[in-house]
Design a protein around this motif. Structure first.
Motif, mmCIF file in Angstrom:
data_model
loop_
_atom_site.group_PDB
_atom_site.id
_atom_site.type_symbol
_atom_site.label_atom_id
_atom_site.label_comp_id
_atom_site.label_asym_id
_atom_site.label_seq_id
_atom_site.Cartn_x
_atom_site.Cartn_y
_atom_site.Cartn_z
ATOM 1 N N UNK A 24 0.672 -1.009 -0.066
ATOM 2 C CA UNK A 24 0.056 0.145 0.076
ATOM 3 C C UNK A 24 0.882 0.589 -0.206
ATOM 4 N N UNK A 25 0.713 1.708 -0.884
ATOM 5 C CA UNK A 25 1.158 2.941 -0.492
ATOM 6 C C UNK A 25 0.245 4.731 -0.647
ATOM 7 N N UNK A 26 -1.128 4.480 -0.225
ATOM 8 C CA UNK A 26 -1.677 5.385 0.295
ATOM 9 C C UNK A 26 -2.764 5.028 0.755
ATOM 10 N N UNK A 27 -3.320 6.109 2.116
ATOM 11 C CA UNK A 27 -4.337 5.310 3.375
ATOM 12 C C UNK A 27 -5.472 4.781 2.176
ATOM 13 N N UNK A 28 -6.091 3.663 2.536
ATOM 14 C CA UNK A 28 -7.491 3.900 2.630
ATOM 15 C C UNK A 28 -8.534 4.224 2.926
ATOM 16 N N UNK A 29 -10.258 4.010 2.609
ATOM 17 C CA UNK A 29 -11.169 4.744 3.805
ATOM 18 C C UNK A 29 -10.813 4.623 5.029
ATOM 19 N N UNK A 30 -10.269 4.029 5.852
ATOM 20 C CA UNK A 30 -10.146 3.502 7.466
ATOM 21 C C UNK A 30 -10.086 4.828 7.908
ATOM 22 N N UNK A 31 -9.087 6.140 7.137
ATOM 23 C CA UNK A 31 -8.246 7.024 7.045
ATOM 24 C C UNK A 31 -9.517 7.856 8.168
ATOM 25 N N UNK A 32 -10.836 8.034 8.153
ATOM 26 C CA UNK A 32 -11.142 8.119 8.342
ATOM 27 C C UNK A 32 -11.020 8.251 9.825
ATOM 28 N N UNK A 33 -11.071 7.116 10.439
ATOM 29 C CA UNK A 33 -10.940 7.247 11.797
ATOM 30 C C UNK A 33 -10.053 8.325 12.262
ATOM 31 N N UNK A 34 -8.927 8.507 11.723
ATOM 32 C CA UNK A 34 -8.454 9.725 11.923
ATOM 33 C C UNK A 34 -8.611 10.693 12.199
ATOM 34 N N UNK A 35 -9.690 11.482 11.571
ATOM 35 C CA UNK A 35 -10.222 12.666 11.838
ATOM 36 C C UNK A 35 -11.501 12.555 13.293
ATOM 37 N N UNK A 36 -12.093 11.043 13.285
ATOM 38 C CA UNK A 36 -12.988 10.778 14.448
ATOM 39 C C UNK A 36 -12.170 10.813 15.661
ATOM 40 N N UNK A 37 -10.818 10.335 15.772
ATOM 41 C CA UNK A 37 -9.910 10.375 17.212
ATOM 42 C C UNK A 37 -9.632 11.196 17.217
ATOM 43 N N UNK A 38 -9.070 12.391 16.134
ATOM 44 C CA UNK A 38 -8.931 13.956 16.232
ATOM 45 C C UNK A 38 -10.005 14.812 17.153
ATOM 46 N N UNK A 39 -11.312 14.400 17.200
ATOM 47 C CA UNK A 39 -13.062 15.002 17.188
ATOM 48 C C UNK A 39 -12.794 14.523 18.752
ATOM 49 N N UNK A 40 -12.756 13.108 18.905
ATOM 50 C CA UNK A 40 -12.619 12.552 20.404
ATOM 51 C C UNK A 40 -11.550 13.272 20.984
ATOM 52 N N UNK A 41 -10.505 13.653 20.888
ATOM 53 C CA UNK A 41 -9.637 13.484 21.428
ATOM 54 C C UNK A 41 -9.997 16.006 21.904
ATOM 55 N N UNK A 42 -10.285 16.504 21.182
ATOM 56 C CA UNK A 42 -10.514 17.324 21.576
ATOM 57 C C UNK A 42 -11.058 17.905 22.251
ATOM 58 N N UNK A 43 -12.456 16.890 21.845
ATOM 59 C CA UNK A 43 -13.907 17.200 23.108
ATOM 60 C C UNK A 43 -13.294 17.060 24.436
ATOM 61 N N UNK A 44 -12.538 15.410 24.384
ATOM 62 C CA UNK A 44 -11.841 15.102 25.452
ATOM 63 C C UNK A 44 -11.538 16.292 26.492
ATOM 64 N N UNK A 45 -10.221 16.809 25.691
ATOM 65 C CA UNK A 45 -9.579 17.833 26.897
ATOM 66 C C UNK A 45 -10.077 19.325 27.219
ATOM 67 N N UNK A 46 -10.317 19.164 25.792
ATOM 68 C CA UNK A 46 -11.661 20.631 25.948
ATOM 69 C C UNK A 46 -12.442 20.568 27.672
ATOM 70 N N UNK A 47 -13.451 19.504 27.131
ATOM 71 C CA UNK A 47 -14.487 19.411 28.641
ATOM 72 C C UNK A 47 -13.198 19.571 29.638
ATOM 73 N N UNK A 48 -12.601 18.737 29.890
ATOM 74 C CA UNK A 48 -12.068 18.729 30.892
ATOM 75 C C UNK A 48 -11.275 19.401 31.792
ATOM 76 N N UNK A 49 -10.242 20.872 30.520
ATOM 77 C CA UNK A 49 -10.445 21.730 31.259
ATOM 78 C C UNK A 49 -11.245 22.641 31.760
ATOM 79 N N UNK A 50 -12.684 23.154 30.874
ATOM 80 C CA UNK A 50 -13.553 23.559 31.322
ATOM 81 C C UNK A 50 -13.784 22.840 32.662
#
Length: 136
Positions: A105-131
């Motif tokens: 494989x030379x490029x990501x397949x459709x599972x690359x969408x999980x990176x965006x989902x994870x980034x949203x979870x990461x941001x939501x988690x740390x923002x909620x904790x910070x508040x």
């Protein structure tokens, strides 16, 4: 002494044990690095990123779990503050590894969408904790 709820203690124990899975990822990376496992340059990059994100986010997730005990958050918001980063660790690492799977494989397949989902979870988690920490 730090007082943990039973849920936080059990979650922390399970997460600490998950480090064994992260170690197996490191063993896989060693096989790739030594040529015992074939991988393209793209795959090597994504495998390294997946392994690094797992280790760093599990560590940050444990910190968030502990800091969440110092908030007055309840229900869903407390869950998000304490475990959002831990879920992000799983989802983002899976995104890196799964999107690079497949011989040559030379490029990501459709599972690359999980990176965006994870980034949203990461941001939501740390923002909620910070508040939650700022509110007391």
């Amino acid at each position: 002494m730090l007082e943990l709820t039973d849920a936080a203690r059990i979650t922390a124990g399970a997460v600490v044990l998950s480090v064994v899975a992260i170690e197996s990822g490191g063993a896989f990376l060693l096989r790739v690095a030594t040529g015992k496992e074939q991988a393209t340059a793209f795959q090597k990059t994504f495998y390294r990123a997946g392994h690094a994100h797992a280790g760093v986010l599990v560590t940050l997730g444990l910190v968030c779990l502990l800091l969440g005990e110092a908030t007055t958050l309840t229900g869903f918001w407390r869950w998000l503050a304490q475990t959002g980063v831990l879920v992000a660790a799983i989802v983002m690492s899976a995104g890196f590894f799964f999107s690079a799977m497949g011989r040559g494989r030379e490029a990501p397949n459709k599972a690359v969408v999980l990176l965006g989902v994870g980034a949203v979870l990461l941001a939501a988690g740390v923002a909620t904790l910070g508040v939650g920490l700022l509110l007391g």
